[in-house]
Design a protein around this motif. Structure first.
Motif, PDB file in Angstrom:
ATOM      1  N   ASN A 205       0.851  -1.203   0.000  1.00 23.42           N
ATOM      2  CA  ASN A 205       0.000   0.000   0.000  1.00 23.42           C
ATOM      3  C   ASN A 205       0.882   1.246   0.000  1.00 23.42           C
ATOM      4  OD1 ASN A 205      -1.812   2.114   0.612  1.00 23.42           O
ATOM      5  ND2 ASN A 205      -3.211   0.644   1.567  1.00 23.42           N
ATOM      6  N   ARG A 206       1.101   1.787  -1.182  1.00 31.58           N
ATOM      7  CA  ARG A 206       2.026   2.907  -1.373  1.00 31.58           C
ATOM      8  C   ARG A 206       1.631   4.139  -0.563  1.00 31.58           C
ATOM      9  NH1 ARG A 206       5.294   4.788  -5.974  1.00 31.58           N
ATOM     10  NH2 ARG A 206       5.363   7.070  -5.956  1.00 31.58           N
ATOM     11  N   GLU A 207       0.375   4.557  -0.650  1.00 35.32           N
ATOM     12  CA  GLU A 207      -0.049   5.790   0.009  1.00 35.32           C
ATOM     13  C   GLU A 207      -0.046   5.652   1.525  1.00 35.32           C
ATOM     14  OE1 GLU A 207      -0.277   8.653  -1.396  1.00 35.32           O
ATOM     15  OE2 GLU A 207       0.217   7.692  -3.287  1.00 35.32           O
ATOM     16  N   THR A 208      -0.458   4.487   2.012  1.00 33.60           N
ATOM     17  CA  THR A 208      -0.448   4.267   3.462  1.00 33.60           C
ATOM     18  C   THR A 208       0.979   4.235   3.994  1.00 33.60           C
ATOM     19  OG1 THR A 208      -2.517   3.025   3.337  1.00 33.60           O
ATOM     20  CG2 THR A 208      -1.205   2.750   5.324  1.00 33.60           C
ATOM     21  N   ALA A 209       1.885   3.635   3.211  1.00 32.23           N
ATOM     22  CA  ALA A 209       3.291   3.605   3.630  1.00 32.23           C
ATOM     23  C   ALA A 209       3.859   5.007   3.704  1.00 32.23           C
ATOM     24  CB  ALA A 209       4.101   2.752   2.648  1.00 32.23           C
ATOM     25  N   ARG A 210       3.558   5.818   2.706  1.00 29.84           N
ATOM     26  CA  ARG A 210       4.055   7.196   2.702  1.00 29.84           C
ATOM     27  C   ARG A 210       3.517   7.975   3.902  1.00 29.84           C
ATOM     28  NH1 ARG A 210       2.398   8.713  -2.041  1.00 29.84           N
ATOM     29  NH2 ARG A 210       4.375   8.804  -3.181  1.00 29.84           N
ATOM     30  N   SER A 211       2.211   7.888   4.146  1.00 33.42           N
ATOM     31  CA  SER A 211       1.613   8.666   5.237  1.00 33.42           C
ATOM     32  C   SER A 211       2.049   8.141   6.601  1.00 33.42           C
ATOM     33  CB  SER A 211       0.086   8.670   5.120  1.00 33.42           C
ATOM     34  OG  SER A 211      -0.445   7.368   5.257  1.00 33.42           O
ATOM     35  N   ALA A 212       2.250   6.812   6.726  1.00 32.86           N
ATOM     36  CA  ALA A 212       2.689   6.249   8.007  1.00 32.86           C
ATOM     37  C   ALA A 212       4.099   6.720   8.352  1.00 32.86           C
ATOM     38  CB  ALA A 212       2.633   4.723   7.960  1.00 32.86           C
TER      39      ALA A 212
END
Length: 229
Positions: A205-212
């Motif tokens: 999950n690209r976006e979740t990884a970035r935001s996390a």
């Protein structure tokens, strides 16, 4: 024509110089508490984060003892050393990490290999054991973040992040993070953040990884900036 020499020394080291000189002049006796960060910042005309970095530099050199939640206390001056003049600002390092590491996490979510996935899992398990023992390991911290950098597939990004993490091993930065790790709530939050980052990357999950990753670095930066006295 009279000109004043321009100093290229870091501002927090220049502030540490002034406080050190006052200590050596006997303005504050050993065992006594220095003025608060707020008062020092006002008197010196600098920000409180700059004062905090200066106090930790003084602690590394042996001039003061920083007690989180209380303040900085002058130590006996029998075993003092030189100020760590060659290091980087811990807060500036965090600013650059905040710019780069969320994207590294996003890239890793797309390209991570089975080997890197296994390494992240092993690191998280080690961190969990350390957290249960009320410990924090800078080696485990670096391993996790640099595994993500490697998994990003971008060699230049990995090299830049490796340089930043080498700076993290400098005396002032190391002591700064040791103070953070002394706080149980900070240790617990950091472990939770790391678990969420790894979970997002492994699941792709690209976006979740970035935001996390961004949330994690924002939290650490806020913890570095919050009042300690």
């Amino acid at each position: 024509m009279k000109l004043q020499a321009v100093s290229n020394r870091k501002l927090y080291i220049q502030i540490a110089d002034q406080i050190r000189d006052q200590i050596l002049a006997g303005a504050v006796e050993p065992g006594r508490q220095l003025p608060s960060e707020r008062d020092l910042a006002l008197n010196l005309g600098v920000s409180r984060p700059t004062v905090r970095e200066a106090l930790i530099a003084l602690e590394v050199a042996g001039f003061v003892e920083v007690r989180v939640g209380v303040g900085a206390f002058v130590r006996d001056q029998g075993k003092v050393g030189a100020l760590p003049d060659e290091g980087h600002s811990p807060l500036e390092i965090m600013q650059v990490r905040r710019l780069l590491e969320p994207e590294a996490a996003a890239l890793a979510a797309q390209t991570i290999s089975p080997e890197s996935t296994a390494r992240l899992g092993e690191t998280i398990r080690r961190m969990q054991a350390e957290s249960a023992g009320q410990k924090w390991s800078p080696d485990s911290d670096r391993m996790l973040h640099m595994t993500i950098a490697e998994a990003s597939g971008n060699s230049m990004l990995r090299e830049v992040l490796d340089l930043l993490w080498n700076s993290r091993s400098e005396d002032v930065d190391t002591r700064f993070h040791e103070h953070l790790a002394d706080m149980a709530e900070v240790r617990e939050r950091i472990f939770g953040d790391h678990s969420r980052i790894v979970g997002a990357i492994v699941s792709g999950n690209r976006e979740t990884a970035r935001s996390a990753m961004a949330d994690h670095l924002d939290f650490v930066t806020a913890a570095m900036l919050q009042a300690w006295d």
